[in-house]
Structure formats: structure tokens, C-alpha cells
Design a protein around this motif. Structure first.
Motif, PDB file in Angstrom:
ATOM      1  N   PRO A  83      37.569  43.548  46.540  1.00  0.00           N
ATOM      2  CA  PRO A  83      36.454  42.774  47.110  1.00  0.00           C
ATOM      3  C   PRO A  83      35.683  43.608  48.120  1.00  0.00           C
ATOM      4  CG  PRO A  83      38.547  42.045  48.040  1.00  0.00           C
ATOM      5  CD  PRO A  83      38.889  43.008  46.949  1.00  0.00           C
ATOM      6  N   VAL A  84      34.373  43.391  48.162  1.00  0.00           N
ATOM      7  CA  VAL A  84      33.532  44.101  49.130  1.00  0.00           C
ATOM      8  C   VAL A  84      33.437  43.318  50.441  1.00  0.00           C
ATOM      9  CG1 VAL A  84      32.189  45.251  47.340  1.00  0.00           C
ATOM     10  CG2 VAL A  84      31.428  43.028  48.207  1.00  0.00           C
TER      11      VAL A  84
ATOM     12  N   LEU B 277      40.408  32.524  41.494  1.00  0.00           N
ATOM     13  CA  LEU B 277      40.737  33.943  41.318  1.00  0.00           C
ATOM     14  C   LEU B 277      42.143  34.119  40.755  1.00  0.00           C
ATOM     15  CD1 LEU B 277      39.991  36.949  41.835  1.00  0.00           C
ATOM     16  CD2 LEU B 277      40.964  36.661  44.134  1.00  0.00           C
ATOM     17  N   MET B 278      43.083  33.299  41.206  1.00  0.00           N
ATOM     18  CA  MET B 278      44.467  33.443  40.774  1.00  0.00           C
ATOM     19  C   MET B 278      44.781  32.682  39.492  1.00  0.00           C
ATOM     20  SD  MET B 278      45.441  35.523  42.992  1.00  0.00           S
ATOM     21  CE  MET B 278      47.160  35.646  42.509  1.00  0.00           C
ATOM     22  N   GLY B 279      43.753  32.081  38.882  1.00  0.00           N
ATOM     23  CA  GLY B 279      43.939  31.468  37.575  1.00  0.00           C
ATOM     24  C   GLY B 279      44.299  30.004  37.581  1.00  0.00           C
ATOM     25  N   TYR B 280      44.198  29.312  38.740  1.00  0.00           N
ATOM     26  CA  TYR B 280      44.479  27.877  38.739  1.00  0.00           C
ATOM     27  C   TYR B 280      43.339  27.166  37.999  1.00  0.00           C
ATOM     28  CZ  TYR B 280      46.471  23.483  40.230  1.00  0.00           C
ATOM     29  OH  TYR B 280      47.064  22.241  40.231  1.00  0.00           O
ATOM     30  N   PRO B 281      43.674  26.247  37.086  1.00  0.00           N
ATOM     31  CA  PRO B 281      42.632  25.655  36.215  1.00  0.00           C
ATOM     32  C   PRO B 281      41.781  24.582  36.881  1.00  0.00           C
ATOM     33  CG  PRO B 281      44.775  24.718  35.674  1.00  0.00           C
ATOM     34  CD  PRO B 281      45.036  25.799  36.700  1.00  0.00           C
ATOM     35  N   TYR B 282      41.212  24.910  38.014  1.00  0.00           N
ATOM     36  CA  TYR B 282      40.264  24.003  38.649  1.00  0.00           C
ATOM     37  C   TYR B 282      38.887  24.181  38.000  1.00  0.00           C
ATOM     38  CZ  TYR B 282      42.877  22.308  42.752  1.00  0.00           C
ATOM     39  OH  TYR B 282      43.748  21.663  43.591  1.00  0.00           O
TER      40      TYR B 282
ATOM     41  N   GLY C 111      26.048  41.879  39.599  1.00  0.00           N
ATOM     42  CA  GLY C 111      25.716  40.903  40.622  1.00  0.00           C
ATOM     43  C   GLY C 111      26.826  40.756  41.641  1.00  0.00           C
ATOM     44  N   LEU C 112      26.618  39.858  42.572  1.00  0.00           N
ATOM     45  CA  LEU C 112      27.632  39.511  43.562  1.00  0.00           C
ATOM     46  C   LEU C 112      28.339  38.231  43.122  1.00  0.00           C
ATOM     47  CD1 LEU C 112      25.841  40.169  46.972  1.00  0.00           C
ATOM     48  CD2 LEU C 112      27.881  41.321  46.147  1.00  0.00           C
ATOM     49  N   TYR C 113      29.651  38.218  43.282  1.00  0.00           N
ATOM     50  CA  TYR C 113      30.461  37.072  42.867  1.00  0.00           C
ATOM     51  C   TYR C 113      31.292  36.596  44.059  1.00  0.00           C
ATOM     52  CZ  TYR C 113      29.436  38.397  38.004  1.00  0.00           C
ATOM     53  OH  TYR C 113      28.815  38.703  36.816  1.00  0.00           O
ATOM     54  N   ALA C 114      31.143  35.322  44.386  1.00  0.00           N
ATOM     55  CA  ALA C 114      31.975  34.695  45.420  1.00  0.00           C
ATOM     56  C   ALA C 114      32.985  33.796  44.704  1.00  0.00           C
ATOM     57  CB  ALA C 114      31.124  33.871  46.386  1.00  0.00           C
TER      58      ALA C 114
ATOM     59  N   TYR D 216      32.902  39.945  45.381  1.00  0.00           N
ATOM     60  CA  TYR D 216      32.987  41.138  44.534  1.00  0.00           C
ATOM     61  C   TYR D 216      31.586  41.573  44.129  1.00  0.00           C
ATOM     62  CZ  TYR D 216      37.922  39.911  44.070  1.00  0.00           C
ATOM     63  OH  TYR D 216      39.229  39.619  44.326  1.00  0.00           O
ATOM     64  N   HIS D 217      31.395  42.871  44.074  1.00  0.00           N
ATOM     65  CA  HIS D 217      30.121  43.420  43.604  1.00  0.00           C
ATOM     66  C   HIS D 217      30.352  44.138  42.288  1.00  0.00           C
ATOM     67  CE1 HIS D 217      26.816  46.444  43.336  1.00  0.00           C
ATOM     68  NE2 HIS D 217      26.117  45.377  43.692  1.00  0.00           N
ATOM     69  N   VAL D 218      29.627  43.715  41.279  1.00  0.00           N
ATOM     70  CA  VAL D 218      29.694  44.356  39.958  1.00  0.00           C
ATOM     71  C   VAL D 218      28.342  44.996  39.707  1.00  0.00           C
ATOM     72  CG1 VAL D 218      30.036  44.004  37.488  1.00  0.00           C
ATOM     73  CG2 VAL D 218      31.377  42.668  39.139  1.00  0.00           C
ATOM     74  N   ASP D 219      28.316  46.333  39.527  1.00  0.00           N
ATOM     75  CA  ASP D 219      27.045  47.004  39.259  1.00  0.00           C
ATOM     76  C   ASP D 219      26.855  47.185  37.759  1.00  0.00           C
ATOM     77  OD1 ASP D 219      28.600  49.238  38.500  1.00  0.00           O
ATOM     78  OD2 ASP D 219      28.574  50.005  40.549  1.00  0.00           O
ATOM     79  N   ALA D 220      25.670  47.602  37.393  1.00  0.00           N
ATOM     80  CA  ALA D 220      25.333  47.731  35.978  1.00  0.00           C
ATOM     81  C   ALA D 220      26.197  48.776  35.285  1.00  0.00           C
ATOM     82  CB  ALA D 220      23.850  48.069  35.829  1.00  0.00           C
ATOM     83  N   ASP D 221      26.538  49.861  35.990  1.00  0.00           N
ATOM     84  CA  ASP D 221      27.319  50.937  35.365  1.00  0.00           C
ATOM     85  C   ASP D 221      28.718  50.464  34.985  1.00  0.00           C
ATOM     86  OD1 ASP D 221      25.204  52.654  35.635  1.00  0.00           O
ATOM     87  OD2 ASP D 221      25.890  53.425  37.585  1.00  0.00           O
ATOM     88  N   SER D 222      29.330  49.582  35.835  1.00  0.00           N
ATOM     89  CA  SER D 222      30.701  49.167  35.576  1.00  0.00           C
ATOM     90  C   SER D 222      30.809  48.188  34.415  1.00  0.00           C
ATOM     91  CB  SER D 222      31.301  48.525  36.830  1.00  0.00           C
ATOM     92  OG  SER D 222      30.595  47.348  37.159  1.00  0.00           O
TER      93      SER D 222
END
Length: 583
Positions: free
Chosen positions: A564-565, A533-538, A524-527, A575-581
Motif C-alpha cells: 500500500p502507498v 482485502l482479506m477475502g471476507y465476502p462482504y 488508478g488508486l484503490y481504497a 494501493y496505486h496501480v500504474d499502467a505499466d503494472s
């Protein structure tokens, strides 16, 4: 005269251009994290003359900013607002406001931000007046340009937050305070009291004025005794009487602004929650009062009750030692040099060079006049006071009121330098303006070229220094125009409202709900916003409902290894994550 005409034109063009840029940004930005609370608090001030909501900040800026909105929003249901609750309600009530008026959200905030731009223009004008009074006409024009093109000031000017208002009102207070130091007439005393009360009504940080006025009165009395050979005690009594008069004006103005709610409330009747004010009576319920069993218990507070409780709440949050992030390191508490480092990376290089030259000028001309000494002392004291609160190293904007004071001090270069060097200082201002414009309309995320610009900002600082929710509206537009409709769309955003109310169609990755262990992201696509992204615990916002989701930061940190795409400003990465990855 020709040179002054040119510099005057530069200053006028800078004010006009920067104000238009801030207005454009205020139209395009989504509500940032704090703005939802400020909006509903301001409306509550106008509707009920009550000040519990967002009491950690005084109400002056909110009253100005929400005035046009209060005239149009009259049908809001205040059922979620409970004046007796000890918790901070402004964000929950603000969430309900946006949910009730989703189509009017951008218009409401645009109107409030435009009203707030009056403080930005006022700040530029006061920079000019203050620098001209100290160093001459050309210095006034130059410092005004520095104010206009400071990315931190420009970025925050586009929001309905109190930081630029605090800086502008602080300049007004300092201008009149310097006049009072030189000519302590009763008329000047009155104007100084009004100006200082305005600063204190804009930001609680300016409570620093209380010791400043008293110490100045003592110092000026000693100075006058030494120079004019007068008796110390009568001179000291006269100066202290005028400092008390300034305090009396502040007392009347602040209590009037708060509609005399909690007027002259005895100190012993407050329920404090910070260790500093709760003292030995601090209980497991986090309530106490260090004045309760002392002679001060019956002393009435000269400050409004909500002002005092706001300071207590702010101090309590400082004592929590919230997570702080600096150069990839995340830890509880912070660093004493956090704001020094932030200034080094969040200000244009040319402006840093200008301030460096001003510091070096102290070697060539170490003698400081009374006005310069007071100005520099207040700037350093303000910066030091904020830096000492290491429990909340999060936002460079906390030291924003001190920045224009350092700019004004840099105006001494135009008084001391020969014409050619003064021309070189103007070149530095031009280069700083160009570097600032380079980041527009993303001035909030500005970082200078020495650290790679805004693109590399998240590796140095986080929170409102990079991402404060300002690009959510841009993400909505991107989703509608550019993405493939067949892709699942996930988002990790930290907002104080439901992003679906702004039109964002998203969900939470099912892996986060299915297992407590960290798993690979599905297709899927992830925004993902920079803080997450940098790990801040929000905690991240949930679609279609209020509240946030607590997550394992390791899940989102996996995306640091991907490219990132797409990118929304400098705060949201796609970010785009496809099924193969995922196999």
C-alpha cells in the motif's frame, strides 16, 4: 491514606482522560456499520413509540443516545418505513436518513455518541463501587482504571451502539443483585428488579438473569437452611417470593419502556423464524411456532412482543452459520474458542497478565465468598453462552459485558497481595494503559504487541475487530488533501450508506462489471477496507445509490501481493496501480 489518595487520583484522571479521548474519537469516526440502523431506530422510538426497527437489540441505549438528535431532526420522511414488514428495515431507512441529511450526518452521530458516553462514565463508577465493596478502596480505583483503558471498551464507547451500555447496566444489576443475596429486604428487592430490568433493556444477552435469579434463590434458601438451621420449605418459599417480585418489577419496567406494545401477547400468536422457536411448525416460508399446538399457546408472554421477536430474529441469524474468519481461515460457522483467542489478541498484554495473576490467586486462596462466587459465575456463564453461539463468530464486542466482571474479580489481588506485589499490579495497569493509548484514536482496531499490534490485526480477526467503517471520514479527508486529482479513484467499502453522501468521490472498477472472470486491476488508486482485502465476502457499497455489489473475493485479494502507498487508520489500505503494472 497517602497511597489511597494517589490511587484515587489515578482513577479520576483515567475517567476524565479516557472520556475525553472517546469524545474526540466520536467526533472523528464516520458512522459505523450498525450505527445507521441504531440512529434511525432510536428516532423511530421517540417519534412513533414503535420498536420494530432494530428489535434484535432492546431500546434503552438508543433512547438515551438519540434523545438530543430527536429534538432537532423533525422533517425526516418516513416513507421507507413499513411497520408490517417482517424484514429488517433499519439499515435501508438509515441509508435514507443519511442521504436526506448529508451535511448534518457527523453532527447527528457526534451528539448521539456524546449522550452515550454517560454509560461509559457509569460503567467506570460501577467498577469502582463493585470492586470496593468486594476488595477495598484501592481495588476499586484499580478496576476503574482497567475499565477506562480497555481498548475494546474505549473504542466502543465512542460509538452509539449498545455494547458499553450493556456492560455498564450489567454492572449495576450485579451490584444490586449481590446486595440482595446478602440482605434480601424488600427495598433491596425493588432496586435489584429495577437494575436487572435496566440490564435487560440494554442488551438481550442479559435475559440470562432469569435463570440466575431463580437458581440463586434456591441456592440461597438451601444455604440459609443449613447455616441457620431453619426449615427448608418456608425458607425456599420466601426466597422464591422475592425472586418473583424481582421478575414482576422487570415485567412492569420492560413493558413500560416498550409503551406496552404487544402487552401480554399469547405465545401461540407469534410468527417465529428461528428453528429454536419455530420448532416442528417451521415451514418453507421460514415461519412457525413450537408453542402453537401445546398448552403454552395461550400463555401470555411476560416480555414485550418486540423483545421476544428480537430474540427470535437474533437466534435465526445465529443459526445461519455466517462466514467466520480466524487467523487467515474463512469458513461457515465458527470455533468454540473464537472468543478466547480474540481476548488473547485484543486485550493489552499487561491486562492479560493481571487476569492471569487473579486466576493463580485461586491456588493461594481458593476459598471464595458468596459475592465472589456469584460474580465469577455470572462472568463465566456470560462468556460461555456467547462462545456457544458459533454461528456468528464475528465481533469480540459480543463478550464485552463480561470483561469488566473479570476486571472486578482481578481486584482480589489488592486484597490478598502484600504492598509490594500490589504496587506491581499497578505497574501492569500502567503498562496496559500505555499499550492502549498507543492505538488511539484507532482503539477499535487494537491488537496487542504479542501479535504485532494493530498493523497485523487483519491476519488474526476481521469485522468490527478491525474495520467497521469508522475510517471512511478519514478517507474523505485524505482524498481531499493528499491524492493526485488526475488518478482514477476506486473504493471497496462495506457501509450501510452511500459514501458519496459523506463527500467521497469514487467509483467501482470497470473490470468487475465487464466480466464474470477475475481480471487484473486497471490503473488508478484503490481504497480497500481490511475485510474486503482479506477475502471476507462482504458486498461493497455503490457510489450514488443505495444497495451493495456482490463480487468475487479473488479480485480484491490480488492486492495482498502489493504494497500500500498509504493507510487510513488500520482499516483502509490505499494501493496505486500504474499502467505499466497492468500490462
Amino acid at each position: 491514606m497517602k497511597t489511597q489518595s494517589i490511587t484515587k487520583t489515578c482513577a479520576l484522571v483515567s475517567v476524565l482522560a479516557s472520556t475525553l479521548i472517546a469524545a474526540y474519537c466520536s467526533l472523528r469516526h464516520a458512522p459505523t456499520f450498525d450505527e445507521t440502523g441504531h440512529m434511525v431506530a432510536g428516532l423511530c422510538h421517540w417519534r412513533f413509540s414503535r420498536f420494530e426497527l432494530y428489535r434484535v437489540n432492546p431500546p434503552l441505549a438508543r433512547l438515551v443516545q438519540t434523545a438530543p438528535v430527536a429534538c432537532t431532526i423533525r422533517d425526516y420522511d418516513w416513507a421507507a418505513y413499513d411497520p408490517s414488514s417482517p424484514t429488517r428495515q433499519e439499515f435501508a431507512v438509515g441509508h435514507q436518513l443519511i442521504h436526506a441529511h448529508p451535511n448534518a450526518t457527523q453532527t447527528m452521530f457526534f451528539a448521539a455518541r456524546l449522550a452515550g458516553l454517560s454509560f461509559f462514565v457509569l460503567g467506570g463508577w460501577m467498577c469502582y463501587l463493585l470492586a470496593r465493596r468486594l476488595y477495598g478502596e484501592s481495588a476499586g480505583h484499580a478496576v476503574c482504571c482497567c475499565w477506562c483503558w480497555s481498548p475494546t471498551l474505549l473504542g466502543n464507547a465512542a460509538l452509539m451502539t449498545p455494547d458499553v451500555a450493556a456492560a455498564a447496566m450489567g454492572l449495576v444489576a450485579i451490584y444490586w443483585f449481590l446486595e440482595w443475596c446478602e440482605c434480601p429486604h424488600w427495598s433491596t428487592t425493588l432496586w435489584t428488579g429495577l437494575a436487572i430490568s435496566g440490564a435487560m433493556a440494554a442488551k438481550a444477552t442479559w435475559i440470562l438473569w432469569a435463570p440466575i435469579v431463580v437458581l440463586a434463590a434456591v441456592g440461597l434458601a438451601i444455604r440459609e437452611t443449613y447455616i441457620q438451621h431453619r426449615k427448608l420449605w418456608p425458607t425456599l418459599a420466601r426466597w422464591l417470593a422475592k425472586s418473583i417480585a424481582i421478575g414482576a418489577v422487570c415485567f412492569v419496567v420492560l413493558n413500560t419502556l416498550y409503551a406496552f406494545n404487544g402487552f401480554m401477547r399469547p405465545l401461540g400468536t407469534f410468527q417465529f423464524r428461528s428453528e429454536s422457536l419455530a420448532g416442528l411448525n417451521h415451514t418453507e416460508l421460514n415461519i412457525g411456532n413450537r408453542f402453537l399446538e401445546t398448552w403454552m399457546a395461550g400463555v401470555p408472554s411476560p416480555l414485550p412482543a418486540d423483545y421476544v421477536l428480537g430474540i427470535d430474529r437474533q437466534k435465526m441469524e445465529f443459526e445461519w452459520n455466517k462466514p467466520a474468519y480466524l487467523r487467515g481461515t474463512l469458513r461457515d460457522g465458527g470455533w468454540w474458542y473464537y472468543y478466547l483467542y480474540a481476548a488473547a489478541v485484543k486485550m493489552p498484554l499487561a491486562f492479560l497478565m493481571l487476569l492471569g495473576c487473579a486466576a493463580l490467586s485461586l491456588v493461594a486462596e481458593p476459598r471464595l465468598g458468596l459475592r465472589e462466587l456469584v460474580l465469577l459465575g455470572i462472568a463465566v456463564a456470560l462468556f460461555t453462552m456467547v462462545s456457544s453461539q458459533t454461528g456468528i463468530n464475528k465481533h469480540f464486542r459480543y463478550v464485552l459485558p463480561s470483561l469488566p466482571l473479570f476486571f472486578v474479580f482481578a481486584g482480589r489481588l489488592w486484597k490478598l497481595a502484600p504492598p509490594r506485589l500490589a504496587a506491581g499490579c499497578w505497574v501492569l495497569i500502567l503498562l496496559g494503559a500505555i499499550e492502549s493509548l498507543w492505538a488511539v484514536p484507532h482503539s477499535l482496531s487494537f491488537f496487542n504487541m504479542a501479535v504485532g499490534g494493530p498493523q497485523q490485526g487483519r491476519f488474526h480477526l476481521l469485522n468490527s475487530n478491525v474495520s467497521w467503517g469508522q475510517d471512511v471520514a478519514r478517507l474523505v479527508r485524505w482524498q481531499r488533501q493528499d491524492r493526485e486529482r488526475s488518478d482514477l479513484f476506486y473504493a471497496a467499502l462495506h457501509t450501510n450508506y452511500d459514501p458519496t453522501d459523506l463527500g467521497l468521490d469514487f467509483s467501482i472498477p470497470p473490470e468487475l462489471n465487464a466480466s464474470a472472470t477475475v481480471s487484473a486491476p486497471g490503473p488508478g488508486l484503490y481504497a480497500i477496507e481490511a475485510n474486503v482485502l482479506m477475502g471476507y465476502p462482504y458486498p461493497i457499497s455503490l457510489p450514488g445509490r443505495s444497495g451493495h455489489y456482490e463480487f468475487d473475493t479473488a479480485y480484491w485479494r490480488q492486492f495482498q501481493n502489493l504494497e500500500p502507498v498509504a493507510q487510513i487508520g488500520y482499516s483502509i489500505f490505499i494501493y496505486h496501480v500504474d499502467a505499466d503494472s497492468t500490462k
